[in-house]
Design an enzyme around this catalytic site. Sequence first.
Site, PDB file in Angstrom:
ATOM      1  NE  ARG A 266      -3.206  -3.777  -1.327  1.00 46.49           N
ATOM      2  CZ  ARG A 266      -2.544  -4.494  -0.435  1.00 46.49           C
ATOM      3  NH1 ARG A 266      -1.223  -4.510  -0.444  1.00 46.49           N
ATOM      4  NH2 ARG A 266      -3.197  -5.210   0.474  1.00 46.49           N
TER       5      ARG A 266
ATOM      6  NE  ARG B  33      -3.453  -2.319   2.851  1.00 46.53           N
ATOM      7  CZ  ARG B  33      -3.127  -3.448   3.472  1.00 46.53           C
ATOM      8  NH1 ARG B  33      -1.905  -3.590   4.000  1.00 46.53           N
ATOM      9  NH2 ARG B  33      -3.998  -4.441   3.578  1.00 46.53           N
TER      10      ARG B  33
ATOM     11  CE1 TYR C  38      -6.652  -7.067  -6.342  1.00 44.85           C
ATOM     12  CE2 TYR C  38      -6.208  -8.474  -4.461  1.00 44.85           C
ATOM     13  CZ  TYR C  38      -6.360  -7.217  -5.007  1.00 44.85           C
ATOM     14  OH  TYR C  38      -6.229  -6.104  -4.210  1.00 44.85           O
TER      15      TYR C  38
ATOM     16  CG  HIS D 280      -5.630  -8.973   1.291  1.00 46.27           C
ATOM     17  ND1 HIS D 280      -5.718  -9.420  -0.008  1.00 46.27           N
ATOM     18  CD2 HIS D 280      -5.586  -7.619   1.211  1.00 46.27           C
ATOM     19  CE1 HIS D 280      -5.727  -8.391  -0.838  1.00 46.27           C
ATOM     20  NE2 HIS D 280      -5.652  -7.291  -0.113  1.00 46.27           N
TER      21      HIS D 280
ATOM     22  CE  LYS E 190      -5.928  -1.189   5.291  1.00 45.92           C
ATOM     23  NZ  LYS E 190      -7.269  -1.487   4.717  1.00 45.92           N
TER      24      LYS E 190
ATOM     25  CG  HIS F 222      -5.252   0.618  -3.376  1.00 42.17           C
ATOM     26  ND1 HIS F 222      -4.596   0.481  -2.172  1.00 42.17           N
ATOM     27  CD2 HIS F 222      -6.277  -0.275  -3.328  1.00 42.17           C
ATOM     28  CE1 HIS F 222      -5.196  -0.420  -1.428  1.00 42.17           C
ATOM     29  NE2 HIS F 222      -6.219  -0.908  -2.114  1.00 42.17           N
TER      30      HIS F 222
END
Length: 355
Positions: free
Chosen positions: A304, A198, A336, A327, A222, A301
């Site tokens: 990504r 990110r 994806y 994730h 995150k 993004h």
Amino acid sequence: MLQTTEVDRFLAYLKANRGLSANTLKAYRCDVEGCLAFLRDRGIEDLNAVTLADLRAWMAAESRGHARSSMARKTVAVRRFFAWAQQHDVIGTDPAATLMTPKIPSALPAVLNEKQAARLMEVVDDDAGVEGKKTAMATVDDDSVGLDGADVRDQIPADPQSKAAQKPEDQGEPSREARSLALRDAAMVELLYATGIRVAELTALNVGDIDFVNRTARVTGKGDKQRVVPFGVPAGHAIEMWLNGSGAGDGPVLGRKALCNQRSGDALFLGARGGRIDQRVVRGVVHDKAAEAGVPDISPHALRHSAATHLLDGGADLRQVQEMLGHSSLKTTQRYTHVSIEQLKARYSQAFPRA
């Protein structure tokens, strides 16, 4: 009364128990305080007096000026706040318990195809004078490889000096600063595509997070969760050029050394004034490079998304890609696979005689 002290306590709880990022906490504060301000305007001064109808009225008012994705986040923030308030005896009952989150239309993420990604990498490397212009896309188990949402039309200006490196030849040799920024831009774009990280993770990288021996980067994602992601030879070469400069012999010092000052600290990527680079600058660089390469306008993004899609197209394992992207849920990574299927269908329609 509807006090901001309750919001402070709520955010302190989330930070301590959920490990949410500073950006997420900031968004939650804005969302919850906005809801409480709406309730005060309706004459409600006590959290115990809030009803489901009041919260639905807030949602109706907010939805007139915000997209569904934004409303979904706002609703989640408000539901969490009232759930916390009940759990901590601030209120007797939770009026948001049955508040429905707006459904977000399922949309495939924007991606570049492999030729467009290769063209983009060639342009950033050409601008920086980086040799060995191979793309960083390949499968996870190839040792030369590697691999929350920005609007792809978000036109934010790049570092003001960044475009100086793109001067036509008849305007003379670019300045040392412009050449250094071109090296930085190449390293950033190569690394974004090579790792699928990110933009916030990119800007948070320190020099010590890069391991050139193993060709990996230590990334803080995150919730302050760390992971190690591999990158390929092209990205590694671009980062080395940025860190070491391309000056030879008595030539000028270029790259990070040319921009580094007392504000730099350990930051891997620097702005034109030497401080840690801002996310807006990175977005501007990606937009500018995409325009120069003649590929669809994209954001970091979208790079990504492209990296993840190309890895899966190349046969990478879904769980490996999940770990690489950071994730928490495999369901997020599975998006994806739908992109890959859509691309397969398009190629099938073009190539198969009985399509």
